[in-house]
Design a protein around this motif. Structure first.
Motif, PDB file in Angstrom:
ATOM      1  N   GLU A   1       0.894  -1.232   0.652  1.00  0.00           N
ATOM      2  CA  GLU A   1      -0.068  -0.037  -0.019  1.00  0.00           C
ATOM      3  C   GLU A   1       0.338   1.002   0.220  1.00  0.00           C
ATOM      4  O   GLU A   1       0.044   2.495  -0.614  1.00  0.00           O
ATOM      5  CB  GLU A   1      -0.429  -0.106   1.155  1.00  0.00           C
ATOM      6  N   ALA A   2       1.891   1.292   0.565  1.00  0.00           N
ATOM      7  CA  ALA A   2       2.557   2.200   1.084  1.00  0.00           C
ATOM      8  C   ALA A   2       3.805   3.076  -0.370  1.00  0.00           C
ATOM      9  O   ALA A   2       3.833   3.241  -0.597  1.00  0.00           O
ATOM     10  CB  ALA A   2       3.673   2.198   1.675  1.00  0.00           C
ATOM     11  N   PHE A   3       4.075   1.365  -0.989  1.00  0.00           N
ATOM     12  CA  PHE A   3       4.912   1.387  -2.334  1.00  0.00           C
ATOM     13  C   PHE A   3       3.742   2.363  -3.528  1.00  0.00           C
ATOM     14  O   PHE A   3       4.323   3.613  -4.420  1.00  0.00           O
ATOM     15  CB  PHE A   3       5.067   0.257  -3.111  1.00  0.00           C
ATOM     16  N   THR A   4       2.613   2.110  -3.648  1.00  0.00           N
ATOM     17  CA  THR A   4       0.902   2.319  -4.763  1.00  0.00           C
ATOM     18  C   THR A   4       1.232   3.769  -4.084  1.00  0.00           C
ATOM     19  O   THR A   4       1.124   4.924  -5.383  1.00  0.00           O
ATOM     20  CB  THR A   4       0.400   1.798  -4.058  1.00  0.00           C
TER      21      THR A   4
ATOM     22  N   PRO B   1      -4.104  -3.778   5.715  1.00  0.00           N
ATOM     23  CA  PRO B   1      -4.537  -3.677   4.937  1.00  0.00           C
ATOM     24  C   PRO B   1      -5.452  -4.720   4.251  1.00  0.00           C
ATOM     25  O   PRO B   1      -4.549  -5.613   4.329  1.00  0.00           O
ATOM     26  CB  PRO B   1      -3.910  -3.118   3.678  1.00  0.00           C
ATOM     27  N   GLY B   2      -6.729  -4.743   4.035  1.00  0.00           N
ATOM     28  CA  GLY B   2      -7.244  -6.040   3.793  1.00  0.00           C
ATOM     29  C   GLY B   2      -7.542  -7.459   4.916  1.00  0.00           C
ATOM     30  O   GLY B   2      -8.043  -8.030   4.851  1.00  0.00           O
ATOM     31  N   ARG B   3      -6.672  -6.518   6.035  1.00  0.00           N
ATOM     32  CA  ARG B   3      -7.951  -7.227   7.725  1.00  0.00           C
ATOM     33  C   ARG B   3      -8.582  -6.576   8.388  1.00  0.00           C
ATOM     34  O   ARG B   3      -8.050  -5.298   8.452  1.00  0.00           O
ATOM     35  CB  ARG B   3      -6.053  -7.319   8.048  1.00  0.00           C
ATOM     36  N   PRO B   4      -8.883  -6.960   9.053  1.00  0.00           N
ATOM     37  CA  PRO B   4      -9.926  -6.122  10.014  1.00  0.00           C
ATOM     38  C   PRO B   4      -9.132  -5.981  11.811  1.00  0.00           C
ATOM     39  O   PRO B   4     -10.036  -5.647  12.343  1.00  0.00           O
ATOM     40  CB  PRO B   4     -10.964  -7.287  10.677  1.00  0.00           C
TER      41      PRO B   4
END
Length: 535
Positions: free
Chosen positions: A150-153, A483-486
């Motif tokens: 996520e950070a790269f993006t 990201p993608g985890r609760p």
């Protein structure tokens, strides 16, 4: 490469018959030939798929060129900062390899949000992330991958081009990484367990990308392999294994490791996970105790329950010493540890108690409200939680709680300090090991959580049941979402601490958890109280 056994005549007398039996049974040559019958019928199925590490000094050679080529490609693109996401052997081996070589490597084997955030603040334009997971489902490593992707993006960087994966063939990570188009997927030898994987892709890929001469590392191992595979009473692996086995037979189940000038940085931490996870099961095993130096408490004036081992030149106080270049020492200790398994009558390649803490943590993540117990004591910036029956009625201060806890350490037992904090920002926490060992006279270990769960965590549940456990957790100032985890990293870190504590309590062990509501102030208060309690 030497094992010095001249210090104590008794040790020599105890060791010689074992060495003679190991030679007669051709254990060294059979181990080099990958004979899975060495540990008995029950261990044979596991051993038959876990012995390829004995010849990695040869079989890993093709990796060298591939890693060097990838490093050249990355450097040509201005990418020269390597961050490693890995746990257990996947992080400890590259860490000792790179530290010894003096090359930078950012190691993430933590769920502490602050430590991960610090790694993210490095120059992402120059960063490649190596994601190492044998199973392909390691929760910590998966979390790091998601956060960095996520950070790269977010910074306009093609994330797939900056992620390199090391995993076993057929793992979930191998499939998802290929589908995502990650820069490179290195498939490691599946017939090598994680703690024996230093000379596989798990050790070589991050080390080589960081700039280590990994060809030289393999050369060092190869120069030692012939000696280690020889059925000879001079074989240092047999001598080391016999000495540790003989000591265990007479009750010295602890192995205290101190660097005495080896030039190798962090070898004790790598050996710790190898020894503890390989031998700590079925109510037996060797507990490695890594101390700061040869003058540290636990390495001077040790009691009958410990064997003092120097990593480097022998001292007058040491019983054993192992010297050599890093590649050779890695192989020596792997051989010796496997042979100790035979002497102790256990399977050195399984880890039956590791999964329990993981299951407990997952349960807490699914139902976070189940650990809402109020602290038994609040003393300034420290909240105190004790296992059932540990703290007497009327306990009102941290000092009183600590005294009750230390009184619960069994005679000839051990004290384990487990810090679920930031290994960089909260580095001074390691001083607690020295302070507690000096004031109690008890062999004391120190582990960063959840790092130690992939290492000594096996011994804590499966080895000798004479430990007492001091958990230190801390408030999280700025959490990180996964990201993608609760859940967040802070939630995961907390669940790992509570989950492991629950499993230890189920084993009947005393557990004291100290939660620092202010990390800096709480740690300072704790150190002061430890000094008062032991004075």
């Amino acid at each position: 490469m030497t094992v010095d056994k001249s210090v104590e005549e008794r040790l020599l007398a105890e060791t010689t018959p074992l060495i003679e039996q190991l030679v007669a049974d051709k254990v060294a040559s059979r181990l080099m030939a990958k004979d899975p019958t060495l540990w008995g019928a029950d261990a044979e199925p596991e051993a038959s798929i876990r012995l390829s590490w004995t010849t990695l000094h040869r079989t890993s050679r093709p990796l060298v060129g591939e890693i060097e080529a990838l490093r050249g490609e990355l450097h040509a693109e201005g990418v020269d900062r390597v961050v490693l996401a890995g746990m257990g052997g996947s992080s400890l081996a590259p860490e000792v390899i790179t530290n010894t070589a003096g090359v930078p490597l950012v190691v993430l084997d933590t769920t502490d949000p602050g430590q991960v955030a610090d790694a993210l603040e490095g120059d992402l334009d120059r960063t490649v992330l190596v994601v190492s997971s044998k199973s392909g489902s390691t929760v910590e490593t998966d979390s790091h991958r998601r956060i960095f992707e996520e950070a790269f993006t977010a910074n306009g960087i093609d994330a797939a081009s900056r992620i390199v994966v090391v995993t076993d063939p057929g793992s979930p990570l191998a499939a998802s990484a290929t589908e995502a188009g990650y820069r490179r997927v290195f498939l490691a030898d599946p017939h090598v367990g994680g703690r024996y994987s230093a000379l596989t892709a798990f050790g070589l890929v991050p080390s080589g990308l960081a700039g280590v001469d990994i060809r030289g590392l393999l050369d060092d191992a190869e120069s030692t392999a012939g000696e280690l595979g020889a059925d000879s009473p001079a074989n240092p692996a047999l001598v080391l294994a016999a000495a540790l086995g003989a000591a265990h037979i007479r009750g010295a189940e602890k192995v205290v490791l101190a660097d005495t000038g080896s030039g190798i940085k962090g070898f004790g931490e790598w050996a710790e996970q190898l020894i503890a996870e390989s031998t700590g099961k079925d109510g037996t095993g060797l507990l490695p105790v890594v101390v700061e130096n040869a003058d540290s408490p636990g390495f001077t004036g040790a009691r009958e329950d410990a064997t003092l081992v120097a990593i480097g030149p022998a001292l007058d106080t040491t019983m054993l010493a192992t010297e050599g270049r890093l590649g050779g020492l890695l192989l020596l200790w792997e051989f010796a540890t496997a042979v100790v398994g035979r002497l102790l009558g256990i399977n050195p390649f399984d880890q039956p108690d590791v999964e329990a803490a993981k299951k407990a943590a997952r349960s807490l993540l699914d139902s976070p409200s189940t650990d809402d117990a109020a602290p038994a004591v609040v003393d300034g910036p420290v909240e105190v939680f004790g296992s059932p029956g540990l703290l007497p009625d009327g306990t009102a201060t941290l000092a009183e709680a600590l005294r009750a806890f230390l009184d619960a350490v069994p005679e000839f037992g051990y004290l384990a300090v487990q810090a679920y904090l930031d290994r960089i920002a909260d580095a001074s926490t390691v001083l607690l090991r020295t302070e507690l060992a000096r004031r109690t006279g008890v062999q004391t270990t120190f582990g960063w959580g959840p790092r130690f769960l992939h290492s000594t965590g096996q011994y804590h549940k499966g080895g000798h049941q004479n430990g007492a456990f001091l958990q230190i957790t801390g408030a999280v100032e700025e959490d990180l979402a996964v990201p993608g985890r609760p859940y967040t990293l802070g939630t995961l870190q907390h669940a790992q601490a509570i989950g492991d504590g629950q499993v230890l309590i189920e084993h009947g062990r005393p557990v004291l958890r100290l939660n620092l509501t202010d990390r800096a102030a709480g740690l300072a208060h704790l150190v002061t109280v430890v000094q008062e309690v032991g004075s």
